[in-house]
Enzyme design. Structure first.
Site, PDB file in Angstrom:
ATOM      1  N   ALA A 153      49.010  35.460  41.521  1.00 53.23           N
ATOM      2  CA  ALA A 153      50.252  34.568  41.662  1.00 53.23           C
ATOM      3  C   ALA A 153      51.443  35.077  42.531  1.00 53.23           C
ATOM      4  O   ALA A 153      52.226  34.135  42.832  1.00 53.23           O
ATOM      5  CB  ALA A 153      50.631  33.987  40.244  1.00 53.23           C
ATOM      6  N   SER A 154      51.458  36.284  42.689  1.00 48.87           N
ATOM      7  CA  SER A 154      52.709  36.967  43.395  1.00 48.87           C
ATOM      8  C   SER A 154      52.010  37.010  44.837  1.00 48.87           C
ATOM      9  O   SER A 154      53.003  37.556  45.736  1.00 48.87           O
ATOM     10  CB  SER A 154      53.082  38.303  42.925  1.00 48.87           C
ATOM     11  OG  SER A 154      51.924  39.194  43.330  1.00 48.87           O
ATOM     12  N   GLY A 155      50.918  36.536  45.397  1.00 51.92           N
ATOM     13  CA  GLY A 155      50.361  36.813  46.693  1.00 51.92           C
ATOM     14  C   GLY A 155      50.909  35.546  47.562  1.00 51.92           C
ATOM     15  O   GLY A 155      51.330  34.527  47.248  1.00 51.92           O
ATOM     16  N   ASP A 156      50.444  36.092  48.800  1.00 49.97           N
ATOM     17  CA  ASP A 156      50.873  35.073  49.875  1.00 49.97           C
ATOM     18  C   ASP A 156      50.197  33.606  49.819  1.00 49.97           C
ATOM     19  O   ASP A 156      50.912  32.728  49.992  1.00 49.97           O
ATOM     20  CB  ASP A 156      50.225  35.738  51.259  1.00 49.97           C
ATOM     21  CG  ASP A 156      50.729  35.600  52.354  1.00 49.97           C
ATOM     22  OD1 ASP A 156      52.231  35.514  52.089  1.00 49.97           O
ATOM     23  OD2 ASP A 156      50.373  35.607  53.753  1.00 49.97           O
ATOM     24  N   LEU A 157      48.694  33.558  49.254  1.00 47.35           N
ATOM     25  CA  LEU A 157      48.180  32.284  49.348  1.00 47.35           C
ATOM     26  C   LEU A 157      48.991  31.547  48.365  1.00 47.35           C
ATOM     27  O   LEU A 157      49.018  30.140  48.611  1.00 47.35           O
ATOM     28  CB  LEU A 157      46.661  32.753  48.918  1.00 47.35           C
ATOM     29  CG  LEU A 157      45.914  31.272  49.143  1.00 47.35           C
ATOM     30  CD1 LEU A 157      45.746  30.778  50.380  1.00 47.35           C
ATOM     31  CD2 LEU A 157      44.540  31.610  48.123  1.00 47.35           C
ATOM     32  N   HIS A 165      38.259  25.925  53.720  1.00 44.72           N
ATOM     33  CA  HIS A 165      39.392  25.106  53.903  1.00 44.72           C
ATOM     34  C   HIS A 165      39.192  23.964  55.049  1.00 44.72           C
ATOM     35  O   HIS A 165      39.673  23.095  54.985  1.00 44.72           O
ATOM     36  CB  HIS A 165      40.947  25.687  53.869  1.00 44.72           C
ATOM     37  CG  HIS A 165      41.151  26.290  55.102  1.00 44.72           C
ATOM     38  ND1 HIS A 165      40.769  27.510  55.469  1.00 44.72           N
ATOM     39  CD2 HIS A 165      41.965  25.910  56.271  1.00 44.72           C
ATOM     40  CE1 HIS A 165      41.286  27.902  56.725  1.00 44.72           C
ATOM     41  NE2 HIS A 165      41.880  26.795  57.248  1.00 44.72           N
ATOM     42  N   ASP A 182      34.906  36.381  59.598  1.00 46.56           N
ATOM     43  CA  ASP A 182      36.164  35.574  59.326  1.00 46.56           C
ATOM     44  C   ASP A 182      35.735  34.063  59.322  1.00 46.56           C
ATOM     45  O   ASP A 182      36.648  33.418  58.854  1.00 46.56           O
ATOM     46  CB  ASP A 182      37.172  36.318  60.027  1.00 46.56           C
ATOM     47  CG  ASP A 182      38.437  35.841  59.648  1.00 46.56           C
ATOM     48  OD1 ASP A 182      38.769  35.740  58.434  1.00 46.56           O
ATOM     49  OD2 ASP A 182      39.497  35.495  60.383  1.00 46.56           O
ATOM     50  N   HIS A 233      33.675  28.624  58.540  1.00 50.90           N
ATOM     51  CA  HIS A 233      34.232  27.652  59.059  1.00 50.90           C
ATOM     52  C   HIS A 233      33.529  26.729  60.238  1.00 50.90           C
ATOM     53  O   HIS A 233      33.162  25.765  60.315  1.00 50.90           O
ATOM     54  CB  HIS A 233      35.594  28.011  59.837  1.00 50.90           C
ATOM     55  CG  HIS A 233      36.711  28.197  58.583  1.00 50.90           C
ATOM     56  ND1 HIS A 233      36.590  28.131  57.399  1.00 50.90           N
ATOM     57  CD2 HIS A 233      37.713  29.329  58.999  1.00 50.90           C
ATOM     58  CE1 HIS A 233      37.590  28.989  56.866  1.00 50.90           C
ATOM     59  NE2 HIS A 233      38.147  29.750  57.684  1.00 50.90           N
ATOM     60  N   LYS A 278      40.871  35.218  68.574  1.00 48.86           N
ATOM     61  CA  LYS A 278      42.595  35.479  68.279  1.00 48.86           C
ATOM     62  C   LYS A 278      43.120  35.761  69.730  1.00 48.86           C
ATOM     63  O   LYS A 278      42.451  36.299  70.477  1.00 48.86           O
ATOM     64  CB  LYS A 278      42.740  36.609  67.254  1.00 48.86           C
ATOM     65  CG  LYS A 278      42.095  36.144  65.832  1.00 48.86           C
ATOM     66  CD  LYS A 278      42.937  37.137  64.658  1.00 48.86           C
ATOM     67  CE  LYS A 278      42.403  36.496  63.404  1.00 48.86           C
ATOM     68  NZ  LYS A 278      42.761  35.305  62.891  1.00 48.86           N
TER      69      LYS A 278
HETATM   70  C1  BG6 Z   1      41.145  31.743  57.663  1.00 51.26           C
HETATM   71  C2  BG6 Z   1      40.869  33.148  58.654  1.00 51.26           C
HETATM   72  O1  BG6 Z   1      40.190  31.436  56.806  1.00 51.26           O
HETATM   73  O2  BG6 Z   1      41.207  30.621  58.923  1.00 51.26           O
HETATM   74  C3  BG6 Z   1      42.001  33.438  59.444  1.00 51.26           C
HETATM   75  O3  BG6 Z   1      40.903  34.105  57.723  1.00 51.26           O
HETATM   76  C4  BG6 Z   1      42.396  32.257  60.431  1.00 51.26           C
HETATM   77  O4  BG6 Z   1      41.717  34.645  60.338  1.00 51.26           O
HETATM   78  C5  BG6 Z   1      42.151  31.023  59.784  1.00 51.26           C
HETATM   79  O5  BG6 Z   1      43.592  32.472  61.322  1.00 51.26           O
HETATM   80  C6  BG6 Z   1      42.718  29.848  60.800  1.00 51.26           C
HETATM   81  O6  BG6 Z   1      42.751  28.498  59.968  1.00 51.26           O
HETATM   82  P1  BG6 Z   1      43.529  27.518  60.519  1.00 51.26           P
HETATM   83  O7  BG6 Z   1      43.694  26.358  59.470  1.00 51.26           O
HETATM   84  O8  BG6 Z   1      44.736  27.953  60.762  1.00 51.26           O
HETATM   85  O9  BG6 Z   1      42.377  26.958  61.749  1.00 51.26           O
END
Ligand code: BG6
Length: 518
Positions: free
Chosen positions: A38-42, A208, A265, A270, A370
């Site tokens: 809960a103290s983290g970035d996410l 996500h 990653d 994704h 990136k």
């Molecule tokens: C995350 C990756 O799952 O998705 C990141 O770990 C990446 O490295 C990010 O930057 C990209 O998500 P979005 O929603 O910005 O396209």
């Protein structure tokens, strides 16, 4: 008078938040959300801001509480204050003091020692039982693991051994973030550990991307329109490109990224999920298991990458120094926390084939990296050229084939590129773009969807055990081979701010095709 697209946008605006496109208007049943990390970035950037927006739109159950847990010593008041600052920072225009007062009082905090069973059996248990009673949530709990993967084993084991996860008449949901393992073995191990304590229907593996509005729209677009589906196959489609390019570098995440690299990653999760949604067959029903079955069948049909000819199928890269927005930009190896001799790839491009009736012989080109020149996620469907060049005597140029672009972000929407006559006495063709953009402010954030669907027991936007393992089983041999030959690669091989390495351009040009410009 509104144009048809403005009408669509307006109606989306009207239904958004009130009805979610008429799909499901249920407000979830009472529950308590327990956040590990809960103290983290996410928690600060995504979970709490999304919960606040759901609260603001009256989509959280009346009986609801959040219990934040982490190793940091902090009181509930301090936790509330830090979350208030975080939510305000994320959504300055949405923030409303009165609504925060209502929402903020539902937040609670307890420090925890993740590795000690007694912390779970006693203090955590007592706190949850107290909050359950205070808020009348019944025995319905969501345990959200917003923690680094190194802590998964301890938390799952200790949590699983409490009686909090096996309660008569209640529900238990465990939400787990990516990375889900770092190869096939570790993913299987993690699945086994989870399944030792929880049933598959209690596990929510987040990707996500699946929850982005525009990604959800892929299925609507494909299966609610008659005109595209007959063309959606090898007879009419020349190839498909899926791009997720980022302008950001590794930022403060070198510790994770150095161990992961772009294939773990972005591709294993994704990009493979975008591929599965673009290529899947129509499901029997629009419900989680049917849709997940079809996504899974696509992953099963991907031809394994030939390890002896990997360079024909995969190009990787790492960014060097360059320029972004006119400013000099550091190389990956110069980023804080990154080794000076790092061989971690920050870019990959792949060509793959789906070996089934619909797609046999159609290449799918995937790329992600990136520090590229543009921030863009999109799927582009490239149709075949017209078979008869009717206008060839009058036109000196080839006719550009039609392209359909599904823009995931930014500028969420879609475009269809057609050819049309340019007005005038001579025959000239000109690309005509039919374009639709969603109104940004009516889109729900992916994490709002994830949280809401999890509260409603809907798995449609989550990844199933077999889906995770199948993606890893395709990519693990590739990653192993790339890692074993990493020192031979001349990294860095693309400049920050460029469109990727030369090898990526070659990968598609060898087939007589080109990437869509970034
Ligand atoms: C995350 C990756 O799952 O998705 C990141 O770990 C990446 O490295 C990010 O930057 C990209 O998500 P979005 O929603 O910005 O396209």
């Amino acid at each position: 008078m509104l144009t048809p697209w403005e009408e669509v946008n307006r109606s989306i605006a009207e239904v958004a938040y009130q009805t979610f496109g008429n799909c499901d208007v249920r407000v979830p049943s009472p529950c308590g959300l327990v956040i590990f990390g809960a103290s983290g970035d996410l928690t600060k950037r995504k979970i709490l801001p999304s919960l606040y927006r759901l609260h603001k739109h009256r989509l959280l159950p009346e009986s609801f509480f959040v219990l934040g847990l982490s190793r940091t010593e902090m009181t509930t008041d301090q936790f509330r204050l830090s979350m208030q600052v975080a939510v305000k920072g994320e959504y300055p225009n949405d923030f409303n003091d009165t609504q925060w007062q209502e929402f903020g009082t539902k937040l609670h905090y307890s420090p925890i020692d993740y590795g000690t069973a007694v912390s779970y059996q006693q203090s955590l248990r007592e706190e949850i039982l107290r909050l359950e009673k205070e808020y009348g949530t019944g025995r319905n709990h969501i345990f959200y693991l917003a923690i680094p993967p190194t802590l998964y084993d301890d938390v799952i084991f200790n949590l699983g051994n409490t009686d909090l996860t096996r309660q008569d008449g209640g529900t238990t949901h465990v939400v787990i973030e990516k990375p889900f393992g770092r190869d096939l073995d570790s993913a299987r191990k993690l699945n086994r550990l989870l399944r030792k304590f929880f049933e598959e229907k209690e596990i929510y593996r987040i990707d996500h991307y699946l929850a982005m509005e525009t990604v959800q729209n892929i299925l609507m677009f494909r299966f609610a329109n008659f005109i595209f589906e007959p063309l959606w196959n090898r007879r009419y489609i020349d190839h498909v490109q899926i791009t997720a390019s980022e302008t950001l570098g590794v930022e403060h995440r070198a510790g994770y990224y150095e161990q992961a690299g772009v294939i773990r990653d972005m591709f294993q999760n994704h990009l493979f999920q975008l591929l599965a949604l673009s290529a899947m067959e129509p499901p029997a029903r629009f419900e989680a298991e049917s849709v997940r079955d079809e996504r899974m069948k696509v992953l099963h049909s991907i031809l394994p990458f030939p390890l002896d000819k990997l360079d024909v199928h995969i190009a990787i890269g790492q960014y060097g120094r360059g320029e972004m927005d006119g400013k000099p930009t550091a190389a990956y190896r110069e980023e804080p926390g990154v080794s000076e001799t790092s061989t971690t790839p920050t870019f990959a491009a792949m060509k793959l084939f789906i070996d089934n009736w619909r797609w046999a012989g159609v290449p799918f080109y995937l790329r992600s990296g990136k520090r590229l020149s543009a921030h863009r996620t999109e799927i582009s469907i490239h149709f075949k050229p017209v078979p008869h060049r009717l206008f060839s005597q009058t036109l000196n140029e080839p006719i550009e084939p039609n392209t359909l672009i599904l823009r995931v972000h930014p500028n969420e929407g879609m475009s269809l590129i057609l050819q049309a006559k340019k007005p005038g006495s001579k025959v000239y063709l000109k690309p005509l773009i039919l374009d639709f953009s969603y109104q940004r402010d009516v889109l729900m954030d992916a994490y709002e969807w994830v949280l809401l669907d999890c509260m409603k027991d809907d798995h449609l936007l989550f990844v199933r055990e077999d889906g995770v393992e199948q993606a890893w089983s395709l990519l693990t041999p590739v990653i192993n081979q790339l890692e074993s030959t990493a020192s031979l690669r001349g990294f860095p091989n693309y400049a920050a701010g460029a469109s990727g390495p030369h090898e990526a351009a070659l990968l598609i040009e060898r087939d007589g095709r080109a990437w869509r410009p970034l």
